[in-house]
Design a protein around this motif. Sequence first.
Motif, PDB file in Angstrom:
ATOM      1  N   UNK A 193      15.329  10.821 -25.944  1.00 32.13           N
ATOM      2  CA  UNK A 193      15.543  12.218 -26.346  1.00 32.13           C
ATOM      3  C   UNK A 193      16.250  12.296 -27.695  1.00 32.13           C
ATOM      4  N   UNK A 194      17.207  11.423 -27.937  1.00 33.96           N
ATOM      5  CA  UNK A 194      17.897  11.418 -29.234  1.00 33.96           C
ATOM      6  C   UNK A 194      16.911  11.063 -30.344  1.00 33.96           C
ATOM      7  N   UNK A 195      16.007  10.141 -30.084  1.00 36.63           N
ATOM      8  CA  UNK A 195      14.979   9.813 -31.081  1.00 36.63           C
ATOM      9  C   UNK A 195      14.079  11.017 -31.357  1.00 36.63           C
ATOM     10  N   UNK A 196      13.745  11.769 -30.316  1.00 38.23           N
ATOM     11  CA  UNK A 196      12.945  12.988 -30.512  1.00 38.23           C
ATOM     12  C   UNK A 196      13.717  14.009 -31.338  1.00 38.23           C
ATOM     13  N   UNK A 197      15.019  14.152 -31.066  1.00 44.93           N
ATOM     14  CA  UNK A 197      15.844  15.058 -31.871  1.00 44.93           C
ATOM     15  C   UNK A 197      15.817  14.638 -33.338  1.00 44.93           C
ATOM     16  N   UNK A 198      15.905  13.351 -33.582  1.00 38.93           N
ATOM     17  CA  UNK A 198      15.904  12.864 -34.961  1.00 38.93           C
ATOM     18  C   UNK A 198      14.566  13.133 -35.642  1.00 38.93           C
ATOM     19  N   UNK A 199      13.467  12.998 -34.913  1.00 41.65           N
ATOM     20  CA  UNK A 199      12.153  13.302 -35.493  1.00 41.65           C
ATOM     21  C   UNK A 199      12.033  14.802 -35.801  1.00 41.65           C
ATOM     22  N   UNK A 200      12.537  15.634 -34.897  1.00 43.60           N
ATOM     23  CA  UNK A 200      12.509  17.075 -35.165  1.00 43.60           C
ATOM     24  C   UNK A 200      13.349  17.410 -36.396  1.00 43.60           C
ATOM     25  N   UNK A 201      14.499  16.755 -36.524  1.00 44.78           N
ATOM     26  CA  UNK A 201      15.342  16.977 -37.691  1.00 44.78           C
ATOM     27  C   UNK A 201      14.601  16.587 -38.967  1.00 44.78           C
ATOM     28  N   UNK A 202      13.913  15.452 -38.951  1.00 49.14           N
ATOM     29  CA  UNK A 202      13.151  15.029 -40.125  1.00 49.14           C
ATOM     30  C   UNK A 202      12.083  16.065 -40.474  1.00 49.14           C
ATOM     31  N   UNK A 203      11.484  16.646 -39.454  1.00 47.34           N
ATOM     32  CA  UNK A 203      10.503  17.700 -39.672  1.00 47.34           C
ATOM     33  C   UNK A 203      11.142  18.891 -40.370  1.00 47.34           C
ATOM     34  N   UNK A 204      12.344  19.244 -39.922  1.00 51.36           N
ATOM     35  CA  UNK A 204      13.059  20.354 -40.557  1.00 51.36           C
ATOM     36  C   UNK A 204      13.427  20.025 -41.999  1.00 51.36           C
ATOM     37  N   UNK A 264      21.835  16.292 -34.150  1.00 49.04           N
ATOM     38  CA  UNK A 264      21.489  14.860 -34.104  1.00 49.04           C
ATOM     39  C   UNK A 264      22.742  13.995 -34.125  1.00 49.04           C
ATOM     40  N   UNK A 265      23.694  14.333 -34.973  1.00 47.99           N
ATOM     41  CA  UNK A 265      24.897  13.491 -35.047  1.00 47.99           C
ATOM     42  C   UNK A 265      25.722  13.614 -33.770  1.00 47.99           C
ATOM     43  N   UNK A 266      25.808  14.806 -33.175  1.00 53.64           N
ATOM     44  CA  UNK A 266      26.562  14.979 -31.934  1.00 53.64           C
ATOM     45  C   UNK A 266      25.934  14.168 -30.803  1.00 53.64           C
ATOM     46  N   UNK A 267      24.630  14.275 -30.659  1.00 54.97           N
ATOM     47  CA  UNK A 267      23.960  13.590 -29.555  1.00 54.97           C
ATOM     48  C   UNK A 267      23.905  12.083 -29.778  1.00 54.97           C
ATOM     49  N   UNK A 268      23.810  11.631 -31.019  1.00 51.00           N
ATOM     50  CA  UNK A 268      23.861  10.197 -31.308  1.00 51.00           C
ATOM     51  C   UNK A 268      25.231   9.647 -30.906  1.00 51.00           C
ATOM     52  N   UNK A 269      26.313  10.359 -31.272  1.00 49.95           N
ATOM     53  CA  UNK A 269      27.665   9.915 -30.911  1.00 49.95           C
ATOM     54  C   UNK A 269      27.843   9.914 -29.392  1.00 49.95           C
ATOM     55  N   UNK A 270      27.301  10.907 -28.731  1.00 44.26           N
ATOM     56  CA  UNK A 270      27.403  10.978 -27.267  1.00 44.26           C
ATOM     57  C   UNK A 270      26.612   9.851 -26.615  1.00 44.26           C
ATOM     58  N   UNK A 271      25.446   9.547 -27.145  1.00 48.96           N
ATOM     59  CA  UNK A 271      24.653   8.435 -26.621  1.00 48.96           C
ATOM     60  C   UNK A 271      25.400   7.112 -26.794  1.00 48.96           C
ATOM     61  N   UNK A 272      26.050   6.923 -27.940  1.00 48.57           N
ATOM     62  CA  UNK A 272      26.831   5.698 -28.164  1.00 48.57           C
ATOM     63  C   UNK A 272      27.964   5.581 -27.139  1.00 48.57           C
TER      64      UNK A 272
END
Length: 193
Positions: A91-102, A135-143
């Motif tokens: 899911x975090x990877x999907x968030x990052x792809x959506x961010x790149x789209x934005x 993306x940064x919040x969810x990446x930190x939470x995943x870590x």
Amino acid sequence: MEGSNRKSTALTGSARKIKDNAADFHNILLRWDRLNDDGFNMATNISNIRSRWRSVEEESVSSSSPPEGGAEELQSECSRLQDVLSRMEALVLKLQRLFQSHCGLSELSQFRSQAPPLFHSWTTEDFESWPRSLCSWFRAELDLKTRIVQDLAHSDSPDLILVYLSLWIHQPHIPVRTRLDLEGLLLETGHRD
């Protein structure tokens, strides 16, 4: 999404892509919440198994092996929790792809120069800012969750296990306002009335 705006069905280009991405953000956050709840339940099960082991160890100091069947049960819960963590990572990877789209939409807007707001008031830069933070919040939470999964089953401290459980359920890296910001995005893009 309920409450779709009728006039927005004719959206094209950047506006259509941003509206679609807003729905994707919503769906990803809903799935994250379900996985977080599932992971918390599994982490609690692991904590309970470890607690039973401590009780058995205290009763019979001479035996350092886990109770019968306990190792398999612990391994099963750990595997299930690792699976939840893997799905959270996806899911975090999907968030990052959506961010790149934005980001691409924002660059296109800058190329066009002085593009008007795509919806009510947000510019494409506004639509880029929130996903960047998300993306940064969810990446930190995943870590954090990764570290918890790595240590939870091996911890001998009941207090530390309670801290891990508390950190898992409260998600300290994800601000409370995230859901409010998401609702603002859904309102702005016409997904909510």
